[in-house]
Motif scaffolding. Structure first.
Motif, PDB file in Angstrom:
ATOM      1  N   ARG B 381     -16.877  23.495   7.871  1.00 42.27           N
ATOM      2  CA  ARG B 381     -16.944  22.340   6.979  1.00 42.27           C
ATOM      3  C   ARG B 381     -15.530  21.929   6.554  1.00 42.27           C
ATOM      4  N   VAL B 382     -15.438  20.940   5.726  1.00 39.11           N
ATOM      5  CA  VAL B 382     -14.143  20.454   5.263  1.00 39.11           C
ATOM      6  C   VAL B 382     -13.608  21.426   4.210  1.00 39.11           C
ATOM      7  N   GLY B 383     -12.308  21.650   4.219  1.00 39.43           N
ATOM      8  CA  GLY B 383     -11.781  22.665   3.316  1.00 39.43           C
ATOM      9  C   GLY B 383     -10.476  22.272   2.643  1.00 39.43           C
ATOM     10  N   PRO B 384      -9.987  23.187   1.774  1.00 34.21           N
ATOM     11  CA  PRO B 384      -8.772  22.919   1.002  1.00 34.21           C
ATOM     12  C   PRO B 384      -7.497  23.227   1.785  1.00 34.21           C
ATOM     13  N   GLY B 385      -6.369  22.883   1.192  1.00 33.61           N
ATOM     14  CA  GLY B 385      -5.055  23.146   1.780  1.00 33.61           C
ATOM     15  C   GLY B 385      -4.627  24.603   1.599  1.00 33.61           C
ATOM     16  N   PRO B 386      -3.361  24.902   1.861  1.00 32.98           N
ATOM     17  CA  PRO B 386      -2.850  26.272   1.812  1.00 32.98           C
ATOM     18  C   PRO B 386      -3.054  26.909   0.437  1.00 32.98           C
ATOM     19  N   MET B 387      -3.229  28.227   0.445  1.00 32.48           N
ATOM     20  CA  MET B 387      -3.473  28.950  -0.802  1.00 32.48           C
ATOM     21  C   MET B 387      -2.660  30.239  -0.831  1.00 32.48           C
ATOM     22  N   MET B 388      -2.142  30.571  -2.008  1.00 31.53           N
ATOM     23  CA  MET B 388      -1.535  31.892  -2.186  1.00 31.53           C
ATOM     24  C   MET B 388      -2.643  32.923  -2.261  1.00 31.53           C
ATOM     25  N   ARG B 389      -2.380  34.110  -1.700  1.00 31.25           N
ATOM     26  CA  ARG B 389      -3.360  35.196  -1.713  1.00 31.25           C
ATOM     27  C   ARG B 389      -2.778  36.327  -2.556  1.00 31.25           C
ATOM     28  N   LEU B 390      -3.300  36.472  -3.758  1.00 31.98           N
ATOM     29  CA  LEU B 390      -2.672  37.382  -4.718  1.00 31.98           C
ATOM     30  C   LEU B 390      -3.153  38.814  -4.587  1.00 31.98           C
ATOM     31  N   GLU B 391      -4.353  39.036  -4.031  1.00 30.24           N
ATOM     32  CA  GLU B 391      -4.878  40.400  -3.944  1.00 30.24           C
ATOM     33  C   GLU B 391      -3.944  41.246  -3.066  1.00 30.24           C
ATOM     34  N   PRO B 392      -3.644  42.499  -3.500  1.00 26.86           N
ATOM     35  CA  PRO B 392      -2.611  43.303  -2.818  1.00 26.86           C
ATOM     36  C   PRO B 392      -2.931  43.528  -1.338  1.00 26.86           C
ATOM     37  N   GLU B 393      -4.231  43.652  -1.006  1.00 24.96           N
ATOM     38  CA  GLU B 393      -4.579  43.938   0.391  1.00 24.96           C
ATOM     39  C   GLU B 393      -4.361  42.739   1.292  1.00 24.96           C
ATOM     40  N   ALA B 394      -4.054  41.569   0.691  1.00 25.39           N
ATOM     41  CA  ALA B 394      -3.832  40.371   1.504  1.00 25.39           C
ATOM     42  C   ALA B 394      -2.530  40.468   2.292  1.00 25.39           C
ATOM     43  N   SER B 395      -1.576  41.236   1.812  1.00 31.12           N
ATOM     44  CA  SER B 395      -0.254  41.274   2.450  1.00 31.12           C
ATOM     45  C   SER B 395      -0.325  41.864   3.853  1.00 31.12           C
ATOM     46  N   LEU B 396       0.504  41.304   4.728  1.00 28.66           N
ATOM     47  CA  LEU B 396       0.596  41.805   6.100  1.00 28.66           C
ATOM     48  C   LEU B 396       1.797  42.742   6.284  1.00 28.66           C
ATOM     49  N   LEU B 397       2.570  42.959   5.203  1.00 27.64           N
ATOM     50  CA  LEU B 397       3.728  43.861   5.270  1.00 27.64           C
ATOM     51  C   LEU B 397       3.381  45.188   4.599  1.00 27.64           C
ATOM     52  N   ASN B 398       3.795  46.307   5.228  1.00 24.06           N
ATOM     53  CA  ASN B 398       3.584  47.597   4.578  1.00 24.06           C
ATOM     54  C   ASN B 398       4.813  47.980   3.739  1.00 24.06           C
ATOM     55  N   ALA B 399       4.741  49.147   3.137  1.00 24.05           N
ATOM     56  CA  ALA B 399       5.785  49.560   2.202  1.00 24.05           C
ATOM     57  C   ALA B 399       7.141  49.695   2.889  1.00 24.05           C
ATOM     58  N   ASP B 400       7.143  49.874   4.227  1.00 29.86           N
ATOM     59  CA  ASP B 400       8.402  49.997   4.968  1.00 29.86           C
ATOM     60  C   ASP B 400       8.962  48.645   5.392  1.00 29.86           C
ATOM     61  N   GLY B 401       8.310  47.551   4.975  1.00 30.35           N
ATOM     62  CA  GLY B 401       8.781  46.233   5.389  1.00 30.35           C
ATOM     63  C   GLY B 401       8.484  45.943   6.848  1.00 30.35           C
ATOM     64  N   LEU B 402       7.416  46.553   7.357  1.00 27.45           N
ATOM     65  CA  LEU B 402       6.981  46.312   8.746  1.00 27.45           C
ATOM     66  C   LEU B 402       5.524  45.871   8.733  1.00 27.45           C
ATOM     67  N   PRO B 403       5.049  45.259   9.829  1.00 29.02           N
ATOM     68  CA  PRO B 403       3.660  44.791   9.852  1.00 29.02           C
ATOM     69  C   PRO B 403       2.679  45.935   9.653  1.00 29.02           C
ATOM     70  N   LYS B 404       1.638  45.683   8.887  1.00 27.50           N
ATOM     71  CA  LYS B 404       0.642  46.718   8.615  1.00 27.50           C
ATOM     72  C   LYS B 404      -0.077  47.131   9.885  1.00 27.50           C
ATOM     73  N   THR B 405      -0.506  46.158  10.649  1.00 21.83           N
ATOM     74  CA  THR B 405      -1.165  46.466  11.915  1.00 21.83           C
ATOM     75  C   THR B 405      -0.305  45.885  13.012  1.00 21.83           C
ATOM     76  N   LYS B 406      -0.271  46.566  14.106  1.00 20.89           N
ATOM     77  CA  LYS B 406       0.582  46.110  15.195  1.00 20.89           C
ATOM     78  C   LYS B 406      -0.164  46.354  16.496  1.00 20.89           C
ATOM     79  N   SER B 407      -0.563  45.318  17.117  1.00 23.38           N
ATOM     80  CA  SER B 407      -1.254  45.465  18.397  1.00 23.38           C
ATOM     81  C   SER B 407      -0.376  44.880  19.491  1.00 23.38           C
ATOM     82  N   ALA B 408      -0.703  45.237  20.716  1.00 22.22           N
ATOM     83  CA  ALA B 408       0.030  44.681  21.862  1.00 22.22           C
ATOM     84  C   ALA B 408      -0.332  43.210  21.976  1.00 22.22           C
TER      85      ALA B 408
END
Lengths: 408, 408
Positions: B381-408
């Protein structure tokens, strides 16, 4: 007491496309067009017109490809017969010594030497043959331009089959159509190096008829209006110059661009009209690839109101092109019924290794097409206009005034 | 000491198409365009931007869908980063109390929630998400119009993903691009009855990239020039009015005509560009048939630079449309990975009898398509524009400053 004449007339394939009428009953086009007349050795319509006083009290009759078909319900056919009879009657009114052939009944037998299954439009050769044969049987003193206007009343593109070689159709300006007629740009002997391949493409789907389709385009496509007014007049001049100069590169580029633009206006029609299918797309991509890879224009494609391709190319390129299409479309390499001129490779010939790698990439990245997606390749050349056939066996009427052969 | 922000941004599907640049480095278009922003519940890009003083001595780094990719060789990406840093630096120069974030190193992790295999363009949502997230991490005081100009430097259509709902992109007149920006025609709440289906069409062949293709169109198609100048400006006004009035019939007709015309200009390009295949053609014919048969506009199709269809329709028509497409494309009725919103029928459902006979005729007369020619149907359906994601699990960076998941 039957007077009869038999003639044949050629197919023509446009390089500047006709698509749209400004007057649908007089068949006056929205733009000028230009075509190449193909050799009658490979493709032609043959028509015998007989007239007899003893048929005067019955309706005129016609047999088309072996089946009798009603004349009265076919307005275009009625127009062609009326016009030719009126032209004969004018002669008779001016010279009372002439036989009153305009009062005799008419029987017409017409056949194409190519099956309907080939998917090639036969209305151009068919109507050109009809009006040409009527002119002979009535001994009408008509010029080619006159004949082309008669043929136009049957089918617009038929007017171009009245001439051999390279033929323009001037859209004209008059509301009566008096100036909407064909003319020969150059005769069939002008450019003997130019040849043609017809790739007969399988397509289950019956496309929108060109009569209906072109009017929807005129009514709904704003791009088509721009094409009619701003693009075709310039292309006509460029194309005539290219033909006169035998400049294949320019001829080829305008041919391909004009085919693409015609199909673009079909797509801009609402609802859209599609004549190209995935097989047509692959043919376009193969020709584009060969032109790019070899750094010169080897061939030009053009498509009418259906998926079949016509490829124009210099004679010297033909063997390679035929091999290339046989490689992409192995189902086309069977025994053709055009045995005289069909120059294809024996079935089962493996050609893959002789082609540069990019062709294999094209084949591998394209959707898998049915093996018979191109059913047949016809190799032909530029040819002359309609001809009388004087040999007695040429006639399609038997001694009883009925078709010699009659199939369902 | 990492400062980081995570945002998501939506996909948009144009109803007035963007195809052609008048300035290729500033990404200034040859015509204005208009799109619908789709719900992020189904399709979105997610981006985490981290900045840290300890990364200042290394190059900025980026991971896209799990794979690190070079920034320096991607001019558009470099432009987006430069622009955002310069905007931050201007703030710092004006206020010496601000932290010097413009001097910190940047790490970017970005993912789409839809696989590349879905064949959906991700550059719009991806670049919109990047510039939006950079603006948040640098605390840039930018309006939507400002952000849309930043996004435009990454990918033209990305500027429209900065807003939700119905979004125009004014081509602008300035050679600097200062007025070439997006604006919201109406928010996502304006017309809740309008929904969308995405039909993901299988296509082995990789089409011409839109960046290369659109420039060839600008250079070679005279129909495209006419479209830019004479047709699009009027359609933009008509489309905005239709959206404001929630006039589905007009919205649908312009949407279909504009999609057709965009593909017509691709076909008028030399050499021609094809994005529609036989499956796309069948989808168009099914939508045309349902609109004709039911005597009302049930649905509108639109196609971008690929064979996938997006169908816009009122909510009430969706169950019938989904059944109809599942009937024509049984391979689409498997279990979708968009399980939340995927409203399709169980595999093996037989629907033939519930459809009027003409649909069966369409199916029978069309070339046989592979069973998986439509691989997937996404209902959104029709949706809104960009949104900040405040929940901590939303981040794609881990504590080492690297991607949380890394696939080929």
């Amino acid at each position: 007491m039957v007077r009869q004449v038999t003639c044949t007339a050629p197919v023509n394939i446009a390089v500047i496309k006709y698509w749209g009428k400004r007057d649908t009953s007089l068949i006056l086009p929205t733009n000028s067009s230009l075509s190449v007349t193909l050799s009658q050795d490979d493709l032609h319509s043959r028509t015998t017109v007989g007239i007899a006083p003893e048929w005067s009290n019955e309706s005129d009759r016609m047999w088309l490809n072996g089946t009798e078909s009603a004349i009265a319900t076919n307005a275009r056919l009625v127009n062609c017969l009326k016009m030719s009879r009126a032209q004969r009657k004018a002669l008779e009114d001016a010279d009372s010594g002439l036989p009153r052939w305009s009062q005799w009944g008419i029987r017409i037998v017409s056949e194409n030497n190519f099956p309907t299954a080939a998917g090639l439009a036969s209305s151009a050769s068919g109507y050109a043959c009809l009006v040409y044969t009527l002119a002979q049987v009535f001994e009408l003193p008509l010029t080619g331009a006159d004949l082309s206007r008669n043929a136009r009343l049957g089918s617009g593109s038929a007017c171009r089959s009245i001439f051999g070689g390279f033929v323009g159709w001037d859209m004209g300006q008059s509301p009566t159509g008096d100036d909407s007629q064909a003319y020969q740009v150059a005769p069939e002997t002008h450019w003997p190096d130019l040849e043609a391949l017809i790739l007969v493409v399988s397509d289950l789907k019956k496309g929108v008829s060109s009569t209906a389709g072109m009017q929807t385009t005129v009514e709904t496509s704003s791009l088509a209006q721009h094409r009619f007014q701003a693009i075709v007049p310039k292309r006509m001049r460029q194309m005539e110059q290219a033909i006169l100069a035998k400049d294949f590169d320019t001829f080829a580029e305008i041919t391909m661009r004009d085919s693409n633009q015609f199909h673009a206006t079909c797509l801009d029609t609402f609802p859209p009209i599609f004549y190209l299918n995935d097989t047509s797309r692959l043919i376009i991509q193969v020709v584009t690839a060969i032109n790019c890879l070899s750094g010169r224009t080897q061939a030009a494609y053009t498509f009418d109101a259906g998926p079949n391709a016509v490829i124009y190319a210099p004679k010297a390129h033909m063997p390679y092109l035929i091999q290339l299409f046989a490689y992409f479309f192995p189902g086309s390499a069977g025994s053709g019924y055009f045995s005289d001129s069909y120059q294809c490779l024996p079935e089962g010939t493996v050609l893959g290794k002789s082609f540069p790698e990019p062709f294999q990439v094209i084949q591998q990245t394209f959707p898998v097409l049915p093996v018979d997606s191109v059913r047949r390749i016809i190799h032909t050349r530029v040819g002359p206009g309609p001809m009388m056939r004087l040999e007695p066996e040429a006639s399609l009427l038997n001694a009883d005034g009925l078709p010699k052969t009659k199939s369902a």
